[in-house]
Write an enzyme that holds these catalytic residues in place. Structure first.
Site, PDB file in Angstrom:
ATOM      1  N   PRO A 159     -21.896  22.142 -27.865  1.00  0.00           N
ATOM      2  CA  PRO A 159     -21.136  21.408 -28.858  1.00  0.00           C
ATOM      3  C   PRO A 159     -19.937  20.742 -28.205  1.00  0.00           C
ATOM      4  O   PRO A 159     -19.220  21.356 -27.436  1.00  0.00           O
ATOM      5  CB  PRO A 159     -20.697  22.488 -29.838  1.00  0.00           C
ATOM      6  CG  PRO A 159     -21.714  23.551 -29.709  1.00  0.00           C
ATOM      7  CD  PRO A 159     -22.102  23.538 -28.274  1.00  0.00           C
ATOM      8  N   GLU A 160     -19.769  19.486 -28.506  1.00  0.00           N
ATOM      9  CA  GLU A 160     -18.612  18.742 -28.018  1.00  0.00           C
ATOM     10  C   GLU A 160     -17.623  18.652 -29.168  1.00  0.00           C
ATOM     11  O   GLU A 160     -17.853  19.234 -30.222  1.00  0.00           O
ATOM     12  CB  GLU A 160     -19.080  17.368 -27.508  1.00  0.00           C
ATOM     13  CG  GLU A 160     -20.180  17.554 -26.473  1.00  0.00           C
ATOM     14  CD  GLU A 160     -20.789  16.267 -25.944  1.00  0.00           C
ATOM     15  OE1 GLU A 160     -20.072  15.264 -25.880  1.00  0.00           O
ATOM     16  OE2 GLU A 160     -21.974  16.287 -25.593  1.00  0.00           O
ATOM     17  N   ARG A 218     -24.915  16.336 -13.595  1.00  0.00           N
ATOM     18  CA  ARG A 218     -25.396  16.359 -14.980  1.00  0.00           C
ATOM     19  C   ARG A 218     -26.402  15.246 -15.203  1.00  0.00           C
ATOM     20  O   ARG A 218     -26.275  14.157 -14.629  1.00  0.00           O
ATOM     21  CB  ARG A 218     -24.223  16.147 -15.966  1.00  0.00           C
ATOM     22  CG  ARG A 218     -23.011  17.017 -15.745  1.00  0.00           C
ATOM     23  CD  ARG A 218     -23.252  18.485 -16.023  1.00  0.00           C
ATOM     24  NE  ARG A 218     -23.693  18.736 -17.374  1.00  0.00           N
ATOM     25  CZ  ARG A 218     -22.882  18.922 -18.428  1.00  0.00           C
ATOM     26  NH1 ARG A 218     -21.580  18.875 -18.269  1.00  0.00           N
ATOM     27  NH2 ARG A 218     -23.374  19.176 -19.622  1.00  0.00           N
ATOM     28  N   LYS A 270     -12.648  21.664 -27.549  1.00  0.00           N
ATOM     29  CA  LYS A 270     -13.925  22.250 -27.968  1.00  0.00           C
ATOM     30  C   LYS A 270     -13.785  23.716 -28.352  1.00  0.00           C
ATOM     31  O   LYS A 270     -14.795  24.391 -28.549  1.00  0.00           O
ATOM     32  CB  LYS A 270     -14.959  22.112 -26.845  1.00  0.00           C
ATOM     33  CG  LYS A 270     -15.209  20.669 -26.401  1.00  0.00           C
ATOM     34  CD  LYS A 270     -16.160  20.607 -25.219  1.00  0.00           C
ATOM     35  CE  LYS A 270     -16.185  19.228 -24.588  1.00  0.00           C
ATOM     36  NZ  LYS A 270     -16.945  19.201 -23.336  1.00  0.00           N
TER      37      LYS A 270
END
Length: 281
Positions: free
Chosen positions: A2-3, A268, A51
DNA sequence: CTAGGATCCTGTCAGC
DNA sequence: TGCTGACAGGATCCTA
């Protein structure tokens, strides 16, 4: 995982379901997932720092919650509110194999699930929240930062790829892998561009795009999370309707039709339009 | 100090 | 079918 927008969505949901309720019991099923000593009390506030979530209790203690990659918070009361790492088990019978901590309330139960155990709940005195080693280092969120401030930071990390720089929460706060890719696509800058190659004007448009991309997600009610499993149990198209490039490799760029490509930047998975996003030099 | 890579952990999927 | 390696919506730690 989750951002910022997802965590904000969770904050708003929890605000609706556990505010003013009393935590009556905490069960720690995985020691690694809970730091400090469990503490019981009434929820007086639910705050978000980047976050991270912070649940304040009336006993002068707080519970800081970080979901990292695969955390989920699922409240099960008269109705179920599930948010966090998207998966089918939002509708599972709980606890399940991934349940790490169970917080019992007077009128329901909050399950902290986390497949990879990177996330955690940390109990600490409320007065110590601003000094927490994670929270203390967080930079400003994009809507609170000036272009000059960002530009100065980009110069300080001039040799790092811009994607790595904007994923660093001590430089700019809130972006994760999805919104970093979406932001860089919006402004037409290739993620491998060196941070130092961005102009002050680029810094300004980056801030603007990051704000817009994340705000849009928050406004859509956490389209990226909460509606992932719809009431009837079917999967929602949370990313499909939101993302321009993220996980759209092989599909046409919404701006020019060129095929979107997946590459690797800063360790990433990274999604770009090779035509719209040029490497600055 | 910055930059880059390994690492924490479990699960899933592609390829053999 | 069974194995293997790559990878995953994050952040920290270690090394050069």
């Amino acid at each position: 995982m989750p951002e910022l927008p997802e965590v904000e969505t969770i904050r708003r949901g929890l605000n609706q379901f556990i505010m003013k309720q009393k935590i009556t019991k905490i069960d720690v099923l995985c020691a690694k997932s809970f730091q400090g000593t469990p503490t019981l009390g009434y929820v007086t506030d639910i705050r978000r720092f980047g976050k991270a979530l912070v649940v304040d209790l009336d006993n002068k203690n707080s519970l800081m919650i970080h979901l990292r990659m695969t955390g989920q918070l699922i409240y099960d009361g008269e109705e179920r509110y599930a948010a966090g790492h998207p998966s089918d088990n939002f509708t599972d019978k709980l606890p399940n194999k991934q349940t790490r901590v169970i917080l019992e309330f007077e009128n329901g139960t909050l399950f902290f699930n986390d497949q990879r155990k990177f996330g955690f709940i940390r109990a600490l005195p409320t007065a110590e929240v601003p000094n927490d080693k994670f929270i203390k280092k967080l930079a400003k969120e994009p809507w609170s930062m000036t272009a000059d401030e960002l530009y100065a930071k980009l110069q300080k990390h001039k040799n790092s790829p811009i994607k790595a720089t904007i994923l660093d929460q001590t430089i700019i706060c809130g972006l994760g892998n999805i919104y970093a890719d979406e932001t860089l696509f919006e402004i037409g800058i290739h993620p491998e561009s060196k941070s130092g190659a961005l102009s002050p004007k680029d810094a300004e448009s980056l801030l603007h795009a990051a704000s817009e991309v994340m705000q849009k997600s928050i406004d859509s009610g956490g389209s990226t999370m909460a509606t992932y499993v719809k009431a009837d149990g079917t999967k929602g198209d949370y990313l499909e309707k939101f993302a321009q490039v993220f996980r759209r490799e092989g599909k046409p760029c919404p701006k020019c039709g060129t095929e979107i490509v997946k590459i690797r930047v800063a360790g990433r998975g990274t999604h770009i339009c090779p035509h719209c996003q040029r490497i600055l030099s």
